[in-house]
Design a protein around this motif. Structure first.
Motif, PDB file in Angstrom:
ATOM      1  N   THR A   8      24.603  39.238  29.455  1.00 55.72           N
ATOM      2  CA  THR A   8      25.134  40.350  30.236  1.00 55.72           C
ATOM      3  C   THR A   8      26.585  40.600  29.864  1.00 55.72           C
ATOM      4  O   THR A   8      27.024  41.740  29.713  1.00 55.72           O
ATOM      5  N   LEU A   9      27.365  39.518  29.706  1.00 52.14           N
ATOM      6  CA  LEU A   9      28.778  39.631  29.349  1.00 52.14           C
ATOM      7  C   LEU A   9      28.938  40.211  27.952  1.00 52.14           C
ATOM      8  O   LEU A   9      29.798  41.050  27.710  1.00 52.14           O
ATOM      9  N   THR A  10      28.081  39.780  27.032  1.00 55.36           N
ATOM     10  CA  THR A  10      28.122  40.293  25.661  1.00 55.36           C
ATOM     11  C   THR A  10      27.825  41.793  25.664  1.00 55.36           C
ATOM     12  O   THR A  10      28.490  42.559  24.970  1.00 55.36           O
ATOM     13  N   GLN A  11      26.840  42.189  26.466  1.00 48.34           N
ATOM     14  CA  GLN A  11      26.479  43.610  26.581  1.00 48.34           C
ATOM     15  C   GLN A  11      27.652  44.428  27.116  1.00 48.34           C
ATOM     16  O   GLN A  11      27.948  45.515  26.621  1.00 48.34           O
ATOM     17  N   LEU A  12      28.324  43.890  28.140  1.00 50.20           N
ATOM     18  CA  LEU A  12      29.496  44.546  28.724  1.00 50.20           C
ATOM     19  C   LEU A  12      30.549  44.789  27.646  1.00 50.20           C
ATOM     20  O   LEU A  12      31.068  45.887  27.509  1.00 50.20           O
ATOM     21  N   ARG A  13      30.850  43.731  26.889  1.00 51.49           N
ATOM     22  CA  ARG A  13      31.889  43.825  25.845  1.00 51.49           C
ATOM     23  C   ARG A  13      31.499  44.833  24.772  1.00 51.49           C
ATOM     24  O   ARG A  13      32.336  45.590  24.306  1.00 51.49           O
ATOM     25  N   LYS A  14      30.220  44.829  24.393  1.00 50.17           N
ATOM     26  CA  LYS A  14      29.754  45.787  23.369  1.00 50.17           C
ATOM     27  C   LYS A  14      29.870  47.214  23.875  1.00 50.17           C
ATOM     28  O   LYS A  14      30.064  48.148  23.102  1.00 50.17           O
ATOM     29  N   GLY A  15      29.771  47.395  25.193  1.00 52.00           N
ATOM     30  CA  GLY A  15      29.875  48.723  25.797  1.00 52.00           C
ATOM     31  C   GLY A  15      31.320  49.154  26.046  1.00 52.00           C
ATOM     32  O   GLY A  15      31.564  50.156  26.715  1.00 52.00           O
ATOM     33  N   GLY A  16      32.279  48.363  25.559  1.00 54.25           N
ATOM     34  CA  GLY A  16      33.690  48.740  25.698  1.00 54.25           C
ATOM     35  C   GLY A  16      34.336  48.312  27.002  1.00 54.25           C
ATOM     36  O   GLY A  16      35.384  48.827  27.396  1.00 54.25           O
ATOM     37  N   ALA A  17      33.698  47.359  27.699  1.00 55.59           N
ATOM     38  CA  ALA A  17      34.269  46.866  28.960  1.00 55.59           C
ATOM     39  C   ALA A  17      34.670  45.401  28.820  1.00 55.59           C
ATOM     40  O   ALA A  17      34.204  44.703  27.923  1.00 55.59           O
ATOM     41  N   ILE A  18      35.551  44.964  29.710  1.00 57.56           N
ATOM     42  CA  ILE A  18      35.985  43.562  29.724  1.00 57.56           C
ATOM     43  C   ILE A  18      35.504  42.939  31.026  1.00 57.56           C
ATOM     44  O   ILE A  18      35.790  43.469  32.110  1.00 57.56           O
ATOM     45  N   PRO A  19      34.789  41.811  30.956  1.00 55.70           N
ATOM     46  CA  PRO A  19      34.453  41.118  32.196  1.00 55.70           C
ATOM     47  C   PRO A  19      35.736  40.550  32.796  1.00 55.70           C
ATOM     48  O   PRO A  19      36.618  40.075  32.078  1.00 55.70           O
ATOM     49  N   ALA A  20      35.845  40.622  34.115  1.00 55.00           N
ATOM     50  CA  ALA A  20      37.052  40.138  34.787  1.00 55.00           C
ATOM     51  C   ALA A  20      36.671  39.602  36.157  1.00 55.00           C
ATOM     52  O   ALA A  20      35.527  39.717  36.595  1.00 55.00           O
ATOM     53  N   VAL A  21      37.659  39.013  36.816  1.00 57.57           N
ATOM     54  CA  VAL A  21      37.459  38.523  38.172  1.00 57.57           C
ATOM     55  C   VAL A  21      38.736  38.834  38.954  1.00 57.57           C
ATOM     56  O   VAL A  21      39.833  38.847  38.394  1.00 57.57           O
ATOM     57  N   ILE A  22      38.563  39.156  40.236  1.00 59.79           N
ATOM     58  CA  ILE A  22      39.716  39.396  41.094  1.00 59.79           C
ATOM     59  C   ILE A  22      39.603  38.465  42.299  1.00 59.79           C
ATOM     60  O   ILE A  22      38.520  38.296  42.850  1.00 59.79           O
ATOM     61  N   TYR A  23      40.724  37.845  42.675  1.00 57.82           N
ATOM     62  CA  TYR A  23      40.743  36.931  43.820  1.00 57.82           C
ATOM     63  C   TYR A  23      42.158  36.944  44.392  1.00 57.82           C
ATOM     64  O   TYR A  23      43.074  37.505  43.793  1.00 57.82           O
TER      65      TYR A  23
ATOM     66  N   CYS B 179      40.098  36.516  22.174  1.00 58.78           N
ATOM     67  CA  CYS B 179      39.407  35.982  21.004  1.00 58.78           C
ATOM     68  C   CYS B 179      40.440  35.964  19.879  1.00 58.78           C
ATOM     69  O   CYS B 179      40.941  37.007  19.476  1.00 58.78           O
ATOM     70  N   SER B 180      40.765  34.777  19.390  1.00 58.85           N
ATOM     71  CA  SER B 180      41.833  34.660  18.387  1.00 58.85           C
ATOM     72  C   SER B 180      41.445  35.303  17.057  1.00 58.85           C
ATOM     73  O   SER B 180      42.300  35.791  16.330  1.00 58.85           O
ATOM     74  N   LEU B 181      40.165  35.358  16.751  1.00 59.24           N
ATOM     75  CA  LEU B 181      39.728  35.918  15.472  1.00 59.24           C
ATOM     76  C   LEU B 181      39.801  37.442  15.462  1.00 59.24           C
ATOM     77  O   LEU B 181      40.259  38.047  14.507  1.00 59.24           O
ATOM     78  N   LYS B 182      39.349  38.068  16.543  1.00 62.49           N
ATOM     79  CA  LYS B 182      39.270  39.537  16.565  1.00 62.49           C
ATOM     80  C   LYS B 182      40.427  40.193  17.311  1.00 62.49           C
ATOM     81  O   LYS B 182      40.515  41.406  17.359  1.00 62.49           O
ATOM     82  N   ASP B 183      41.305  39.393  17.930  1.00 64.68           N
ATOM     83  CA  ASP B 183      42.399  39.928  18.741  1.00 64.68           C
ATOM     84  C   ASP B 183      41.872  40.869  19.824  1.00 64.68           C
ATOM     85  O   ASP B 183      42.410  41.938  20.077  1.00 64.68           O
ATOM     86  N   GLU B 184      40.771  40.447  20.447  1.00 61.54           N
ATOM     87  CA  GLU B 184      40.183  41.226  21.539  1.00 61.54           C
ATOM     88  C   GLU B 184      40.280  40.419  22.823  1.00 61.54           C
ATOM     89  O   GLU B 184      40.257  39.198  22.801  1.00 61.54           O
ATOM     90  N   VAL B 185      40.384  41.130  23.946  1.00 62.22           N
ATOM     91  CA  VAL B 185      40.419  40.459  25.246  1.00 62.22           C
ATOM     92  C   VAL B 185      38.988  40.137  25.670  1.00 62.22           C
ATOM     93  O   VAL B 185      38.135  41.012  25.710  1.00 62.22           O
ATOM     94  N   ASN B 186      38.718  38.848  25.961  1.00 69.71           N
ATOM     95  CA  ASN B 186      37.380  38.421  26.371  1.00 69.71           C
ATOM     96  C   ASN B 186      37.180  38.437  27.880  1.00 69.71           C
ATOM     97  O   ASN B 186      36.091  38.663  28.372  1.00 69.71           O
ATOM     98  N   HIS B 187      38.269  38.140  28.616  1.00 72.49           N
ATOM     99  CA  HIS B 187      38.156  38.004  30.069  1.00 72.49           C
ATOM    100  C   HIS B 187      39.542  38.123  30.686  1.00 72.49           C
ATOM    101  O   HIS B 187      40.523  37.700  30.090  1.00 72.49           O
ATOM    102  N   VAL B 188      39.607  38.702  31.893  1.00 76.94           N
ATOM    103  CA  VAL B 188      40.888  38.817  32.601  1.00 76.94           C
ATOM    104  C   VAL B 188      40.723  38.317  34.025  1.00 76.94           C
ATOM    105  O   VAL B 188      39.732  38.615  34.685  1.00 76.94           O
ATOM    106  N   ASP B 189      41.707  37.540  34.496  1.00 85.74           N
ATOM    107  CA  ASP B 189      41.775  37.131  35.897  1.00 85.74           C
ATOM    108  C   ASP B 189      42.874  37.961  36.561  1.00 85.74           C
ATOM    109  O   ASP B 189      44.013  37.962  36.084  1.00 85.74           O
ATOM    110  N   PHE B 190      42.516  38.676  37.628  1.00 87.17           N
ATOM    111  CA  PHE B 190      43.497  39.441  38.400  1.00 87.17           C
ATOM    112  C   PHE B 190      43.739  38.730  39.727  1.00 87.17           C
ATOM    113  O   PHE B 190      42.794  38.266  40.367  1.00 87.17           O
ATOM    114  N   LEU B 191      45.005  38.660  40.133  1.00 86.90           N
ATOM    115  CA  LEU B 191      45.366  38.050  41.402  1.00 86.90           C
ATOM    116  C   LEU B 191      45.795  39.142  42.368  1.00 86.90           C
ATOM    117  O   LEU B 191      46.759  39.867  42.108  1.00 86.90           O
TER     118      LEU B 191
END
Length: 196
Positions: free
Chosen positions: A17-32, A80-92
């Motif tokens: 599901t996360l891979t699909q999200l990323r392929k669709g141009g979105a970043i999985p994230a969490v807010i807490y 991701c160090s290889l592709k310089d892409e954001v894999n995940h973000v934590d928002f506070l």
């Protein structure tokens, strides 16, 4: 803080599901955080990149979640160090009237005397932890290295009184050092051995 991030709730889920999200141009994230349970979300990669360029990584963002606005800061970015892409973000999620702890980068300014004499600049710590109200959160703290000679360092203790923020990092936390060039050090060792 004019930037409003639009996010979508997502199912906390499987790697596919996360891979699909990323392929669709979105970043999985969490807010807490403030008045919020940990909530999995997704955000447009393009929108996030634009917001970071405009607001800076330490900026306060307004986020719309379930029809209500929430003020947030970026707590962590996994890349991701290889592709310089954001894999995940934590928002506070934050309370704008309460001080928060944040890591702020150190920006060196000036031309060091030691470097012009052939010294080598070492920056063992790129950030300091400060406690500050969200509205006063700086993008970086500038440290003037103009007078720094070979063999000298600047620590948190040296800048603590010069800035308006409460620094949580220890006094001994070294921010920058000018090292003697290795060649000079080797020559000194060699000449010392010859004199023995």
């Amino acid at each position: 803080m004019s930037t409003v991030l639009s996010v979508k709730k997502r199912e906390s889920g499987h790697r596919s599901t996360l891979t699909q999200l990323r392929k669709g141009g979105a970043i999985p994230a969490v807010i807490y955080g403030y008045k919020l349970d940990s909530t999995p979300i997704s955000i447009s990669a393009k929108e996030f990149k634009k917001s970071i360029q405009k607001n800076g990584q330490n900026g306060v963002f307004s986020m719309e979640l379930d029809g209500k606005k929430v003020n947030v800061v970026v707590s962590e970015i996994q890349q991701c160090s290889l592709k310089d892409e954001v894999n995940h973000v934590d928002f506070l999620a934050i309370n704008m009237s309460e001080a928060i702890e944040a890591d702020v980068s150190i920006r060196l300014v000036g031309e060091s005397v030691g470097i012009s004499e052939g010294g080598i600049l070492m920056q063992p710590n790129l950030e300091v932890k400060i406690k500050v109200r969200p509205t006063d959160l700086p993008e970086a703290i500038e440290v003037d290295i103009t007078k720094l000679k070979i063999g000298e360092s600047i620590t948190v203790a040296d800048i603590r009184d010069a800035i308006d923020f409460d620094i949580i990092s220890e006094n001994e936390h070294i921010l920058v050092t000018i090292m003697a060039p290795a060649v000079v050090a080797e020559e000194t060792v060699a000449s010392a051995q010859e004199q023995e």
